[in-house]
Write an enzyme that holds these catalytic residues in place. Structure first.
Site, PDB file in Angstrom:
ATOM      1  N   LYS A  55      -4.786 -40.126  40.853  1.00  0.00           N
ATOM      2  CA  LYS A  55      -3.599 -39.605  41.535  1.00  0.00           C
ATOM      3  C   LYS A  55      -3.018 -38.430  40.754  1.00  0.00           C
ATOM      4  O   LYS A  55      -3.123 -38.391  39.529  1.00  0.00           O
ATOM      5  CB  LYS A  55      -2.516 -40.691  41.580  1.00  0.00           C
ATOM      6  CG  LYS A  55      -2.733 -41.788  42.591  1.00  0.00           C
ATOM      7  CD  LYS A  55      -1.542 -42.746  42.570  1.00  0.00           C
ATOM      8  CE  LYS A  55      -1.761 -43.910  43.521  1.00  0.00           C
ATOM      9  NZ  LYS A  55      -1.875 -43.508  44.934  1.00  0.00           N
ATOM     10  N   GLU A  82      -7.634 -48.671  46.951  1.00  0.00           N
ATOM     11  CA  GLU A  82      -8.062 -49.902  46.277  1.00  0.00           C
ATOM     12  C   GLU A  82      -7.379 -51.152  46.812  1.00  0.00           C
ATOM     13  O   GLU A  82      -7.915 -52.248  46.709  1.00  0.00           O
ATOM     14  CB  GLU A  82      -7.806 -49.783  44.763  1.00  0.00           C
ATOM     15  CG  GLU A  82      -6.396 -50.152  44.285  1.00  0.00           C
ATOM     16  CD  GLU A  82      -5.291 -49.256  44.850  1.00  0.00           C
ATOM     17  OE1 GLU A  82      -5.604 -48.131  45.274  1.00  0.00           O
ATOM     18  OE2 GLU A  82      -4.131 -49.688  44.880  1.00  0.00           O
ATOM     19  N   ARG A  97      -6.792 -52.205  49.803  1.00  0.00           N
ATOM     20  CA  ARG A  97      -7.555 -52.853  50.872  1.00  0.00           C
ATOM     21  C   ARG A  97      -8.764 -53.597  50.309  1.00  0.00           C
ATOM     22  O   ARG A  97      -9.236 -54.551  50.902  1.00  0.00           O
ATOM     23  CB  ARG A  97      -7.953 -51.805  51.925  1.00  0.00           C
ATOM     24  CG  ARG A  97      -8.817 -50.691  51.408  1.00  0.00           C
ATOM     25  CD  ARG A  97      -8.879 -49.488  52.365  1.00  0.00           C
ATOM     26  NE  ARG A  97      -7.663 -48.686  52.309  1.00  0.00           N
ATOM     27  CZ  ARG A  97      -7.453 -47.603  53.049  1.00  0.00           C
ATOM     28  NH1 ARG A  97      -8.368 -47.200  53.915  1.00  0.00           N
ATOM     29  NH2 ARG A  97      -6.328 -46.928  52.942  1.00  0.00           N
TER      30      ARG A  97
HETATM   31  N1  BES Z   1      -0.649 -47.704  46.216  1.00  0.00           N
HETATM   32  C1  BES Z   1      -1.036 -46.635  47.049  1.00  0.00           C
HETATM   33  C2  BES Z   1      -0.113 -46.447  48.241  1.00  0.00           C
HETATM   34  C3  BES Z   1       1.313 -46.097  47.943  1.00  0.00           C
HETATM   35  C4  BES Z   1       1.729 -44.775  48.008  1.00  0.00           C
HETATM   36  C5  BES Z   1       2.235 -47.081  47.668  1.00  0.00           C
HETATM   37  C6  BES Z   1       3.045 -44.469  47.763  1.00  0.00           C
HETATM   38  C7  BES Z   1       3.543 -46.773  47.417  1.00  0.00           C
HETATM   39  C8  BES Z   1       3.941 -45.460  47.479  1.00  0.00           C
HETATM   40  C9  BES Z   1      -2.437 -46.880  47.594  1.00  0.00           C
HETATM   41  O1  BES Z   1      -3.291 -47.591  46.780  1.00  0.00           O
HETATM   42  C10 BES Z   1      -3.047 -45.542  47.814  1.00  0.00           C
HETATM   43  O2  BES Z   1      -3.268 -44.857  46.857  1.00  0.00           O
HETATM   44  N2  BES Z   1      -3.317 -45.202  49.067  1.00  0.00           N
HETATM   45  C11 BES Z   1      -3.902 -43.962  49.410  1.00  0.00           C
HETATM   46  C12 BES Z   1      -4.972 -44.241  50.421  1.00  0.00           C
HETATM   47  C13 BES Z   1      -5.841 -43.066  50.715  1.00  0.00           C
HETATM   48  C14 BES Z   1      -6.692 -42.711  49.509  1.00  0.00           C
HETATM   49  C15 BES Z   1      -6.699 -43.420  51.897  1.00  0.00           C
HETATM   50  C16 BES Z   1      -2.820 -43.073  49.984  1.00  0.00           C
HETATM   51  O3  BES Z   1      -1.951 -43.580  50.703  1.00  0.00           O
HETATM   52  O4  BES Z   1      -2.827 -41.883  49.687  1.00  0.00           O
HETATM   53 ZN    ZN Z   2      -2.404 -48.914  45.489  1.00  0.00          ZN
HETATM   54 MN    MN Z   3      -4.281 -46.371  45.365  1.00  0.00          MN
END
Ligand code: BES
Ligand code: ZN
Ligand code: MN
Length: 495
Positions: free
Chosen positions: A272, A344, A346
């Site tokens: 990230k 991750e 999911r």
């Molecule tokens: N934990 C994150 C989602 C999240 C984002 C939670 C902001 C709380 C606040 C999750 O694991 C994630 O990184 N999701 C990605 C999915 C994508 C790679 C398909 C996302 O939402 O960008």
């Molecule tokens: Zn996450």
């Molecule tokens: Mn994530």
């Protein structure tokens, strides 16, 4: 935690307390005191409305003002909270919770607070108690300036309503659980890794009378939990799966809750950006809510069976981390191609869901901070609810509404499934389009729910963590979101 007692509203004027809280409504002729404030207004010579008007107080929700009592009351301070327009029918419990929380939040550092808010029936008294307790929450473990952040130590709810005692007790049980969840979410990941979370769950669970089972990394590998293992393998802190179970001899129904418990989500090798990472300690909020709900369900002795699964892993990049394009075999037997290691949540959930199905529950509900797309679609305060059953989805949304937790039903459009096809495995964890990302994540999960099992999914990426200013009974940071919705669902399924 803050203690709560009950007293009669008749004793308000002479109550030995540090602050007395009353409600005030908006009105065409200026603010006017709400039920509960009458006797106090009288002791103040009936001047409350005029004084507040002169102070510029309107009585709007979220508004709070402190008025010195100059000896007219035993309490040195009268605190006024806005309740908005006087309701035509009864009070919405959520309006009372928020007002009580606004008051106790504004009174942080005050020792004893008495709430003389509308509490004419048990439901209202319970709402005032719960809002007051949740607003009094503070997370001071890492503060060396303890004085400044000291929470309210005692709340007195002024109500003579029938059943108020039981309602207040119920509120205390629920507030304890929500505080536990908030503490877990707020705890830095340096002090909360999967094994530590499992230990805390074991302790809290056995204290509450739950049976607790913990699968460590070896048991997970041997048991075929390919998703949890894959996500956890990049961290020096190995993953865990915790199973919590509560049963009641007269229960007719069994609920299964599955929580995403990523104790820190760096994204893994699909790293990230920094600005999206600094609050990813909150990525275990779903598992927190499941633990909190199970503890509360046991504390309330609900006539229902409930099992909870905490899918715990730390998502880190390293030489042992899973790679984009890796394939694993999930607990359900299906293979998954991991195109993005940041998707991750999911991956750990599908193992938890498939395992939960073996308990033959009447419904499975999973709770997760799953997608940024949830925040894009619904904002910070409204969780998305998806399901393979329209009635169940409606039931979850309605239950959240009763608890004052924002939630909205979302669809699972069939045409989105095709995008999850993988050229090498049964399914891919990433959809090529980012549009509808909350929905494609849910569609991915649905593929791992056995036929005939009723399943709902709550995406609370936004609601789990308050990055903005505190409001009502919601503090900054961990909110404990959806914990109360899960308890409410258990109450619905209880006999
Ligand atoms: N934990 C994150 C989602 C999240 C984002 C939670 C902001 C709380 C606040 C999750 O694991 C994630 O990184 N999701 C990605 C999915 C994508 C790679 C398909 C996302 O939402 O960008
Ligand atoms: Zn996450
Ligand atoms: Mn994530």
């Amino acid at each position: 935690m803050t203690t709560v007692r009950l007293n009669s509203i008749d004793n308000a004027v002479s109550l030995d307390t540090d602050a007395l809280v009353v409600g005030v409504h908006t009105g065409p002729d200026g603010p006017h005191p709400a039920p509960g404030a009458e006797g106090l207004d009288q002791a103040l010579g009936g001047r409350l409305a005029a004084t507040l008007g002169a102070m510029g107080v309107k009585g709007k929700p979220g508004e709070v003002a402190k008025v010195p009592t100059f000896g007219a009351l035993t309490a040195p301070l009268l605190v006024v909270v806005g309740l908005g327009d006087a309701p035509g029918g009864g009070y919405e419990p959520e309006a009372l919770r928020r007002a009580a929380g606004t008051a106790t939040r504004a009174l942080a550092g005050t020792e004893r607070v008495a709430l003389a808010l509308p509490a004419g029936d048990a439901r209202q008294a319970g709402a005032v108690a719960l809002g007051g307790l949740l607003g009094a929450y503070s997370f001071t473990r890492y503060r060396t300036d303890g004085e400044r952040t000291a929470p309210v130590t005692e709340i007195t709810v002024l109500s003579g309503a029938d059943g108020a005692e039981a309602a207040v007790e119920h509120a205390v049980t629920v507030a304890k659980s929500v505080s536990l969840v908030r503490d877990l979410v707020n705890t830095p990941p340096s002090d909360l890794w999967p094994a530590r979370f499992a230990e805390i769950a074991e302790q809290a669970g056995s204290e509450a009378g739950l049976s607790v089972e913990i699968l460590d990394e070896k048991a997970l590998k041997e048991g075929g939990y390919g998703g949890i293992v894959a996500v956890g393998q990049g961290s020096v802190n190995p993953p865990r799966l915790v199973r919590l179970a509560y049963s009641h001899p007269e229960a007719a129904k069994t609920l299964a809750f599955v929580g995403k418990g990523i104790t820190f989500d760096s994204g893994g090798l699909s790293l990230k950006p920094a600005a999206s990472m600094d609050w990813m300690k909150s990525d275990m909020g779903g598992a927190g809510a499941v633990l909190g709900a199970l503890v509360a369900i046991a504390g309330l002795s609900l006539k229902v069976n409930a099992v909870g699964y905490l899918c715990l892993a730390e998502n880190m990049p390293s030489g042992t981390a899973q790679r984009p394009s890796d394939v694993f075999t999930s607990f359900a037997g299906k293979t998954v191609e991991v195109l993005d290691t940041d998707a991750e949540g999911r991956l750990v959930l599908i193992d938890g869901i498939a395992r939960a199905a073996q308990d033959n529950p009447d419904v499975i509900v999973d709770i997760a901070t799953l997608t940024g797309a949830q925040i894009v679609a619904l904002g910070w305060r409204t969780a998305g609810v998806m399901a393979n059953d329209d009635d169940l989805r409606a039931e979850v949304v309605e239950t959240a509404g009763e608890q004052g937790e924002g939630a909205w039903g979302m669809p699972l459009p069939e045409e989105l499934r095709k995008g999850l096809d993988s050229p090498v495995a049964d399914i891919a964890n990433l959809h090529p389009e980012r549009f509808g990302g909350m929905l494609t994540a849910a569609i991915f999960l649905r593929e791992f729910v056995p036929d005939g099992v009723r399943w709902a999914h709550i995406d609370m990426a936004g609601p789990a963590f308050n990055k903005g200013e505190p409001h009502g009974y919601t503090p900054k940071g961990g909110t404990g979101a959806i914990t109360r919705t899960l308890v409410g669902l258990a109450e619905r399924y209880a006999g």
